[in-house]
Design a protein around this motif. Structure first.
Motif, PDB file in Angstrom:
ATOM      1  N   THR A   1     -12.900  65.556 -90.510  1.00 25.58           N
ATOM      2  CA  THR A   1     -14.090  65.880 -89.725  1.00 25.58           C
ATOM      3  C   THR A   1     -15.315  65.290 -90.400  1.00 25.58           C
ATOM      4  O   THR A   1     -15.356  65.150 -91.630  1.00 25.58           O
ATOM      5  N   ILE A   2     -16.287  64.920 -89.600  1.00 29.19           N
ATOM      6  CA  ILE A   2     -17.527  64.397 -90.167  1.00 29.19           C
ATOM      7  C   ILE A   2     -18.327  65.532 -90.795  1.00 29.19           C
ATOM      8  O   ILE A   2     -18.761  65.447 -91.945  1.00 29.19           O
ATOM      9  N   VAL A   3     -18.521  66.601 -90.059  1.00 34.64           N
ATOM     10  CA  VAL A   3     -19.250  67.755 -90.571  1.00 34.64           C
ATOM     11  C   VAL A   3     -18.296  68.604 -91.400  1.00 34.64           C
ATOM     12  O   VAL A   3     -17.255  69.053 -90.911  1.00 34.64           O
ATOM     13  N   GLY A   4     -18.610  68.790 -92.652  1.00 33.98           N
ATOM     14  CA  GLY A   4     -17.795  69.613 -93.528  1.00 33.98           C
ATOM     15  C   GLY A   4     -16.725  68.873 -94.293  1.00 33.98           C
ATOM     16  O   GLY A   4     -16.125  69.410 -95.206  1.00 33.98           O
ATOM     17  N   ARG A   5     -16.432  67.645 -93.899  1.00 29.49           N
ATOM     18  CA  ARG A   5     -15.470  66.791 -94.608  1.00 29.49           C
ATOM     19  C   ARG A   5     -14.104  67.456 -94.794  1.00 29.49           C
ATOM     20  O   ARG A   5     -13.499  67.404 -95.854  1.00 29.49           O
TER      21      ARG A   5
ATOM     22  N   SER B   1     -21.457  59.379 -93.814  1.00 36.81           N
ATOM     23  CA  SER B   1     -20.888  60.657 -93.368  1.00 36.81           C
ATOM     24  C   SER B   1     -20.164  61.355 -94.503  1.00 36.81           C
ATOM     25  O   SER B   1     -20.303  62.559 -94.699  1.00 36.81           O
ATOM     26  N   ARG B   2     -19.361  60.574 -95.263  1.00 35.44           N
ATOM     27  CA  ARG B   2     -18.617  61.178 -96.372  1.00 35.44           C
ATOM     28  C   ARG B   2     -19.551  61.649 -97.473  1.00 35.44           C
ATOM     29  O   ARG B   2     -19.277  62.655 -98.126  1.00 35.44           O
ATOM     30  N   HIS B   3     -20.634  60.928 -97.690  1.00 31.99           N
ATOM     31  CA  HIS B   3     -21.567  61.335 -98.748  1.00 31.99           C
ATOM     32  C   HIS B   3     -22.289  62.629 -98.387  1.00 31.99           C
ATOM     33  O   HIS B   3     -22.458  63.509 -99.234  1.00 31.99           O
ATOM     34  N   SER B   4     -22.715  62.735 -97.128  1.00 31.61           N
ATOM     35  CA  SER B   4     -23.549  63.862 -96.720  1.00 31.61           C
ATOM     36  C   SER B   4     -22.762  65.032 -96.147  1.00 31.61           C
ATOM     37  O   SER B   4     -23.231  66.180 -96.182  1.00 31.61           O
ATOM     38  N   GLY B   5     -21.570  64.754 -95.575  1.00 25.31           N
ATOM     39  CA  GLY B   5     -20.838  65.801 -94.882  1.00 25.31           C
ATOM     40  C   GLY B   5     -21.518  66.225 -93.601  1.00 25.31           C
ATOM     41  O   GLY B   5     -21.273  67.317 -93.083  1.00 25.31           O
ATOM     42  N   LYS B   6     -22.351  65.327 -93.061  1.00 28.76           N
ATOM     43  CA  LYS B   6     -23.109  65.622 -91.850  1.00 28.76           C
ATOM     44  C   LYS B   6     -22.988  64.473 -90.859  1.00 28.76           C
ATOM     45  O   LYS B   6     -22.624  63.354 -91.217  1.00 28.76           O
ATOM     46  N   LEU B   7     -23.295  64.770 -89.608  1.00 27.07           N
ATOM     47  CA  LEU B   7     -23.359  63.721 -88.607  1.00 27.07           C
ATOM     48  C   LEU B   7     -24.522  62.799 -88.950  1.00 27.07           C
ATOM     49  O   LEU B   7     -25.610  63.260 -89.322  1.00 27.07           O
ATOM     50  N   VAL B   8     -24.324  61.499 -88.834  1.00 29.47           N
ATOM     51  CA  VAL B   8     -25.385  60.542 -89.141  1.00 29.47           C
ATOM     52  C   VAL B   8     -25.543  59.570 -87.991  1.00 29.47           C
ATOM     53  O   VAL B   8     -24.616  59.331 -87.210  1.00 29.47           O
ATOM     54  N   VAL B   9     -26.741  59.014 -87.880  1.00 27.79           N
ATOM     55  CA  VAL B   9     -27.032  57.998 -86.871  1.00 27.79           C
ATOM     56  C   VAL B   9     -27.700  56.813 -87.554  1.00 27.79           C
ATOM     57  O   VAL B   9     -28.321  56.953 -88.619  1.00 27.79           O
TER      58      VAL B   9
ATOM     59  N   VAL C   1     -30.179  65.685 -96.412  1.00 28.58           N
ATOM     60  CA  VAL C   1     -28.873  65.189 -96.832  1.00 28.58           C
ATOM     61  C   VAL C   1     -28.273  66.106 -97.875  1.00 28.58           C
ATOM     62  O   VAL C   1     -27.082  66.422 -97.840  1.00 28.58           O
ATOM     63  N   GLN C   2     -29.106  66.568 -98.823  1.00 27.98           N
ATOM     64  CA  GLN C   2     -28.647  67.405 -99.914  1.00 27.98           C
ATOM     65  C   GLN C   2     -29.401  68.717 -99.905  1.00 27.98           C
ATOM     66  O   GLN C   2     -30.543  68.796 -99.461  1.00 27.98           O
TER      67      GLN C   2
END
Length: 278
Positions: free
Chosen positions: A103-107, A183-191, A262-263
Motif C-alpha cells: 500500500t502507498i499509505v502506511g507502506r 511514496s516509500r520514503h513518506s508512506g503517503k500518497l504523493v503527486v 512528509v515527516q
C-alpha cells in the motif's frame, strides 16, 4: 546541469532483478484486483530479463510450475516482481519469481505469490551445439535500500517509426520510479509538482532493457526532490548507458489532495545525493 556519462556495467550472473509497477483500473477485474493473467505476464517478463542477464543469449519460456495466488493486488497498490536464477543446466535456467504488493499509505506489504519459470537459451550463432550456461553463483542482493531500481523492456508500441523509444514514454517511466521512491520514503500518497530539464544522451532501441534508479535527494515540509537516472541496456551484450538524468518534485497529500507534512518531526534536512551515482 548534471553530466551524463556512458558506462559499461554488466550485471552479475545471479543478481536479483526487480520490475515495479502500479495497479491501475484498466489492469483489474470487477472486484478491483489485478487480473491474474496480467500478474503472470509480468512475472514471465522479469524472469526473461533475469535469464538474459544471467547469460547473454536469447531465452524463451519453456514452462512454469503451478502458481497459486495467496493474496490479491488492488487498485493503487505498488506491485514488485523480483526474479533470481536458482538452478542452471546446460541450456535451461530455473528462475524463481516473487510478486509482492504494498500500500502507498502506511507502506503495508504482502506477498501475493511465488512462481518457478523454466527458461531455455536459444543461441543464434554458429556455436549453438556447444552452448552451455555458466555456473550458478550465490545471488547478490538488490542495491541500496533507499534506491528504487526497476527494469522493463521497450516494446514496439512504445517506439516511433524508426524504432526508438518515445521521449514521453521514457519520462513517464522515470516519473513512475520517482513516485515509488517518494511514496516509500513518506508512506503517503504523493503527486508530481514539477520536473526539471531532462536531456537525453542517446536513443533507446526496441528490445533494450530500461532501468530507472530513483532516490530522495532532498526533503522539505511536504515536498521531496527525487533524482532519477535512466539506463539503457543491450539484451545480448550487457552494454549499459546512462540515457538521461532528471529531478522531479513530488508533494505528499492527504485524501483530499491537500499538502501534508512528509515527516512528523520538525526537521527535514537536505541529504547528499552524489555518493554511489558514479
Amino acid at each position: 546541469m548534471t553530466d551524463i556519462t556512458t558506462i559499461d556495467r554488466p550485471a552479475e550472473h545471479s543478481s536479483t532483478t526487480s520490475l515495479i509497477d502500479i495497479v491501475f483500473p484498466g489492469d483489474t477485474n470487477h472486484h478491483g484486483t489485478l487480473f491474474g493473467g496480467a500478474g503472470l505476464a509480468l512475472m514471465d517478463r522479469v524472469a526473461f530479463i533475469a535469464a538474459t542477464r544471467f547469460r547473454r543469449a536469447p531465452f524463451v519460456t519453456a514452462s512454469c510450475e503451478r502458481i497459486d495466488f495467496r493474496q490479491p493486488a488492488r487498485i493503487g497498490h505498488i506491485v514488485e516482481f523480483t526474479a533470481r536464477p536458482v538452478k542452471a543446466g546446460r541450456r535451461s535456467l530455473t528462475v524463481e519469481v516473487e510478486m509482492a504488493a504494498e500500500t502507498i499509505v502506511g507502506r503495508q506489504r504482502h506477498t501475493c505469490t511465488r512462481g518457478i519459470f523454466h527458461m531455455v537459451a536459444k543461441p543464434e550463432d554458429g556455436h549453438a551445439a556447444s552452448h552451455a550456461l555458466p555456473e550458478l553463483v550465490p545471488a547478490t542482493p538488490l542495491g541500496n535500500a533507499d534506491t528504487v531500481a526497476m527494469v522493463d523492456i521497450v516494446f514496439p508500441d512504445q517506439a516511433n517509426s524508426v524504432g526508438r523509444m518515445f521521449g514521453g514514454e521514457a519520462i513517464a517511466y522515470m516519473t513512475k520510479a520517482a513516485f515509488v521512491a517518494a511514496s516509500r520514503h513518506s508512506g503517503k500518497l504523493v503527486v508530481l509538482a514539477s520536473s526539471e530539464r531532462i536531456d537525453f544522451a542517446r536513443a533507446i532501441k526496441i528490445g533494450e532493457i530500461v532501468e530507472a534508479e530513483a532516490r530522495v535527494k532532498r526533503v522539505g515540509r511536504s515536498s521531496m526532490s527525487i533524482e532519477t537516472k535512466l539506463w539503457s541496456e543491450d539484451l545480448l551484450t550487457g552494454e549499459r548507458h546512462v540515457t538521461a538524468i532528471g529531478c522531479f518534485t513530488m508533494v505528499a497529500v492527504d485524501k483530499d489532495h491537500r499538502p501534508v507534512a512528509v515527516q512528523d518531526s520538525a526537521t527535514a534536512d537536505a541529504r547528499p545525493f552524489d555518493q554511489g551515482w558514479a
